[in-house]
Scaffold this active site. Structure first.
Site, PDB file in Angstrom:
ATOM      1  N   ASN A  71       0.809  -1.221   0.000  1.00  0.00           N
ATOM      2  CA  ASN A  71       0.000   0.000   0.000  1.00  0.00           C
ATOM      3  C   ASN A  71       0.844   1.274   0.000  1.00  0.00           C
ATOM      4  O   ASN A  71       0.362   2.329  -0.405  1.00  0.00           O
ATOM      5  CB  ASN A  71      -0.925  -0.032   1.230  1.00  0.00           C
ATOM      6  CG  ASN A  71      -1.544   1.320   1.520  1.00  0.00           C
ATOM      7  OD1 ASN A  71      -2.525   1.714   0.895  1.00  0.00           O
ATOM      8  ND2 ASN A  71      -0.960   2.060   2.462  1.00  0.00           N
TER       9      ASN A  71
ATOM     10  N   TYR B  20       3.528   8.889 -11.442  1.00  0.00           N
ATOM     11  CA  TYR B  20       2.605   8.121 -10.594  1.00  0.00           C
ATOM     12  C   TYR B  20       1.820   7.104 -11.441  1.00  0.00           C
ATOM     13  O   TYR B  20       1.698   5.931 -11.065  1.00  0.00           O
ATOM     14  CB  TYR B  20       1.660   9.105  -9.901  1.00  0.00           C
ATOM     15  CG  TYR B  20       0.683   8.504  -8.921  1.00  0.00           C
ATOM     16  CD1 TYR B  20       1.102   8.056  -7.669  1.00  0.00           C
ATOM     17  CD2 TYR B  20      -0.678   8.408  -9.232  1.00  0.00           C
ATOM     18  CE1 TYR B  20       0.192   7.527  -6.760  1.00  0.00           C
ATOM     19  CE2 TYR B  20      -1.585   7.881  -8.323  1.00  0.00           C
ATOM     20  CZ  TYR B  20      -1.148   7.445  -7.088  1.00  0.00           C
ATOM     21  OH  TYR B  20      -2.047   6.929  -6.188  1.00  0.00           O
TER      22      TYR B  20
ATOM     23  N   LYS C 289       1.814   3.056 -11.112  1.00  0.00           N
ATOM     24  CA  LYS C 289       0.583   2.320 -10.786  1.00  0.00           C
ATOM     25  C   LYS C 289       0.187   1.353 -11.902  1.00  0.00           C
ATOM     26  O   LYS C 289      -0.356   0.274 -11.647  1.00  0.00           O
ATOM     27  CB  LYS C 289      -0.548   3.312 -10.475  1.00  0.00           C
ATOM     28  CG  LYS C 289      -0.309   4.141  -9.212  1.00  0.00           C
ATOM     29  CD  LYS C 289      -0.183   3.263  -7.977  1.00  0.00           C
ATOM     30  CE  LYS C 289      -0.073   4.043  -6.694  1.00  0.00           C
ATOM     31  NZ  LYS C 289       0.025   3.176  -5.497  1.00  0.00           N
TER      32      LYS C 289
HETATM   33  N1  LIG Z   1      -6.053   8.672  -1.607  1.00  0.00           N
HETATM   34  C1  LIG Z   1      -6.378   8.401  -2.849  1.00  0.00           C
HETATM   35  O1  LIG Z   1      -7.229   9.089  -3.471  1.00  0.00           O
HETATM   36  C2  LIG Z   1      -5.768   7.235  -3.562  1.00  0.00           C
HETATM   37  C3  LIG Z   1      -6.330   6.858  -4.790  1.00  0.00           C
HETATM   38  C4  LIG Z   1      -5.776   5.785  -5.460  1.00  0.00           C
HETATM   39  C5  LIG Z   1      -4.721   5.082  -4.930  1.00  0.00           C
HETATM   40  N2  LIG Z   1      -4.192   5.479  -3.732  1.00  0.00           N
HETATM   41  C6  LIG Z   1      -3.054   4.701  -3.224  1.00  0.00           C
HETATM   42  O2  LIG Z   1      -3.362   4.225  -1.929  1.00  0.00           O
HETATM   43  C7  LIG Z   1      -2.160   4.088  -1.174  1.00  0.00           C
HETATM   44  C8  LIG Z   1      -2.312   4.825   0.159  1.00  0.00           C
HETATM   45  O3  LIG Z   1      -2.559   6.195  -0.127  1.00  0.00           O
HETATM   46  P1  LIG Z   1      -3.089   7.249   0.952  1.00  0.00           P
HETATM   47  O4  LIG Z   1      -3.982   8.158   0.199  1.00  0.00           O
HETATM   48  O5  LIG Z   1      -3.575   6.564   2.164  1.00  0.00           O
HETATM   49  O6  LIG Z   1      -1.722   8.063   1.217  1.00  0.00           O
HETATM   50  P2  LIG Z   1      -1.006   8.547   2.565  1.00  0.00           P
HETATM   51  O7  LIG Z   1      -2.012   8.949   3.582  1.00  0.00           O
HETATM   52  O8  LIG Z   1      -0.019   9.554   2.091  1.00  0.00           O
HETATM   53  O9  LIG Z   1      -0.242   7.241   3.086  1.00  0.00           O
HETATM   54  C9  LIG Z   1       0.894   6.744   2.449  1.00  0.00           C
HETATM   55  C10 LIG Z   1       1.547   5.746   3.351  1.00  0.00           C
HETATM   56  O10 LIG Z   1       2.716   5.208   2.697  1.00  0.00           O
HETATM   57  C11 LIG Z   1       3.835   5.338   3.578  1.00  0.00           C
HETATM   58  N3  LIG Z   1       5.053   5.440   2.788  1.00  0.00           N
HETATM   59  C12 LIG Z   1       5.391   6.339   1.849  1.00  0.00           C
HETATM   60  N4  LIG Z   1       6.601   6.109   1.363  1.00  0.00           N
HETATM   61  C13 LIG Z   1       7.075   5.008   2.010  1.00  0.00           C
HETATM   62  C14 LIG Z   1       8.290   4.264   1.962  1.00  0.00           C
HETATM   63  N5  LIG Z   1       9.294   4.595   1.121  1.00  0.00           N
HETATM   64  N6  LIG Z   1       8.418   3.203   2.769  1.00  0.00           N
HETATM   65  C15 LIG Z   1       7.431   2.838   3.620  1.00  0.00           C
HETATM   66  N7  LIG Z   1       6.263   3.502   3.710  1.00  0.00           N
HETATM   67  C16 LIG Z   1       6.092   4.573   2.917  1.00  0.00           C
HETATM   68  C17 LIG Z   1       3.504   6.592   4.405  1.00  0.00           C
HETATM   69  O11 LIG Z   1       4.223   6.648   5.634  1.00  0.00           O
HETATM   70  P3  LIG Z   1       5.644   7.415   5.782  1.00  0.00           P
HETATM   71  O12 LIG Z   1       5.518   8.712   5.023  1.00  0.00           O
HETATM   72  O13 LIG Z   1       5.854   7.571   7.248  1.00  0.00           O
HETATM   73  O14 LIG Z   1       6.657   6.497   5.168  1.00  0.00           O
HETATM   74  C18 LIG Z   1       2.024   6.342   4.665  1.00  0.00           C
HETATM   75  O15 LIG Z   1       1.869   5.401   5.683  1.00  0.00           O
HETATM   76  C19 LIG Z   1      -1.036   4.644  -2.058  1.00  0.00           C
HETATM   77  O16 LIG Z   1      -0.375   3.595  -2.714  1.00  0.00           O
HETATM   78  C20 LIG Z   1      -1.779   5.502  -3.056  1.00  0.00           C
HETATM   79  O17 LIG Z   1      -1.072   5.639  -4.250  1.00  0.00           O
HETATM   80  C21 LIG Z   1      -4.688   6.526  -3.032  1.00  0.00           C
END
Ligand SMILES: NC(=O)c1ccc[n+]([C@@H]2O[C@H](COP(=O)([O-])OP(=O)(O)OC[C@H]3O[C@@H](n4cnc5c(N)ncnc54)[C@H](OP(=O)(O)O)[C@@H]3O)[C@@H](O)[C@H]2O)c1
Length: 248
Positions: free
Chosen positions: A90, A155, A159
């Site tokens: 994730n 991105y 993906k």
């Molecule tokens: N929100 C949306 O609309 C959306 C839509 C489609 C897909 N997604 C996908 O869903 C997933 C979660 O997104 P979110 O919206 O919940 O984002 P978020 O709140 O920014 O969470 C991202 C998470 O990834 C961790 N992370 C980032 N870089 C990392 C690394 N190098 N190693 C380990 N952990 C890492 C962050 O923690 P740290 O920064 O502490 O490492 C955080 O826990 C992502 O893959 C995103 O692309 C989100």
């Protein structure tokens, strides 16, 4: 008995947003859950919530781009909790810009985290899962990986890459009873990734969503829970869009 009782899950990027919702849903379904993120305190907060849900939990500061850190995590999970039986890739970041303004370091950072991170983690869990002749690998892609998005070439590439990666892995690991699937969320507001968007930007996006509303982290977690469970035993190499119909 809870559906995922006895299963051990690892959720990368489980410290907030969608990852935290996934960790809590798997715990509510009976799994023990390990979460990692770079920020140790935030990951520990999720682990506390997992424990409050009655599951065993573990949290570590791990950068998913670092194979050694990931290897150590998987060993620790295996020693302390068992398994792992379920991996949820994730962790993800964005570094948005139009191609002509995109810096090489922004391309590299996004590909390294979103795509190489999934490779590193999947490779680390593949051995114990192959030995156990069972496993679930679920990666969180995005609608952007399916239809693209101006300003997100890095991105979108990461993906879309996750989809090809997962389908290949699904073919490689099927004989060992390991399924590999992808969840592609649409727009899920109020996470670290989307919290800064203006109301106008959100309204613009909703115009392309047949169900006329954003998704929630819990709705993404629902899909992950299904793909982690025995109910999805005959589902592999698939992309499940949780996007209000955006990409139908
Ligand atoms: N929100 C949306 O609309 C959306 C839509 C489609 C897909 N997604 C996908 O869903 C997933 C979660 O997104 P979110 O919206 O919940 O984002 P978020 O709140 O920014 O969470 C991202 C998470 O990834 C961790 N992370 C980032 N870089 C990392 C690394 N190098 N190693 C380990 N952990 C890492 C962050 O923690 P740290 O920064 O502490 O490492 C955080 O826990 C992502 O893959 C995103 O692309 C989100």
């Amino acid at each position: 008995m809870a559906e995922l009782s006895g299963k051990i899950a690892i959720v990368t990027g489980g410290s907030r947003g969608i990852g935290r919702a996934i960790a809590l849903r798997l715990a509510a379904s009976g799994a023990d859950v390990a979460v990692c993120a770079r920020n140790a305190e935030a990951a520990a907060e999720t682990a506390t919530l997992v424990a409050q849900a009655g599951a065993r939990s573990l949290s570590r500061s791990v950068d998913v781009t670092d194979a050694e850190q990931v290897g150590d995590l998987v060993k620790e999970v295996s020693d302390q909790l068992g398994g792992p039986d379920i991996l949820v890739n994730n962790a993800g970041i964005t570094r948005d810009n139009l191609l002509m303004r995109m810096k090489e370091e922004d391309w590299d950072a996004v590909l390294e985290t979103n795509l190489k991170g999934a490779f590193t983690c999947s490779k680390a869990v593949a051995r114990p899962m192959m030995k156990a002749r069972s496993g679930r690998i679920i990666s969180i892609s995005s609608v952007v990986g399916i239809v693209g998005n101006a300003g997100q070439a890095n991105y979108a590439a990461s993906k879309a890459g996750l989809i090809g990666f997962s389908k290949s892995l699904a073919r490689e690991l099927a004989s060992r009873n390991i399924t590999v699937n992808v969840v592609a969320p649409g727009f899920v507001p109020d996470t670290g990734m989307t919290g800064d968007l203006t109301e106008a930007a959100v309204e613009g996006m909703m115009a392309n969503v047949p169900l006329s509303r954003p998704g929630t982290p819990e709705e993404v977690a629902d899909a992950v829970e299904f793909l982690a469970s025995d109910r999805s035993a005959y589902v592999t190499g698939q992309v499940l869009a949780v996007d209000g119909g955006m990409t139908m």
